[in-house]
Design a protein around this motif. Sequence first.
Motif: not given
Length: 85
Positions: A7-13, A39-41, A51-52
């Motif tokens: 349940d993890y999310v990759v973010l561009s800060v 949100v990146i992935s 995403v986005n």
Amino acid sequence: MIKPLEDYVVLSVKKEEKTTASGIILATEDKDKPAMGKVISIGPKVENIKVNDEVIYQSYAGTKVKLKEVEYLLVQSKNILAIIE
């Protein structure tokens, strides 16, 4: 690219810069940064986030990761508080 698990999310800060009245750009310290990102992935168990999406997350949540000179933040989806529309 980073492919998160569970349940993890990759973010561009989002980096926020402050500008003085004379136009000088001041770097924002970590303690003052807004807890907003893009949100990146997303992991396979993430619901309601795409995403986005631009999101607001808990300030001290997640793990910073630097990949090819770009900094990302991995957070659990439960630490994402809102989606900005």
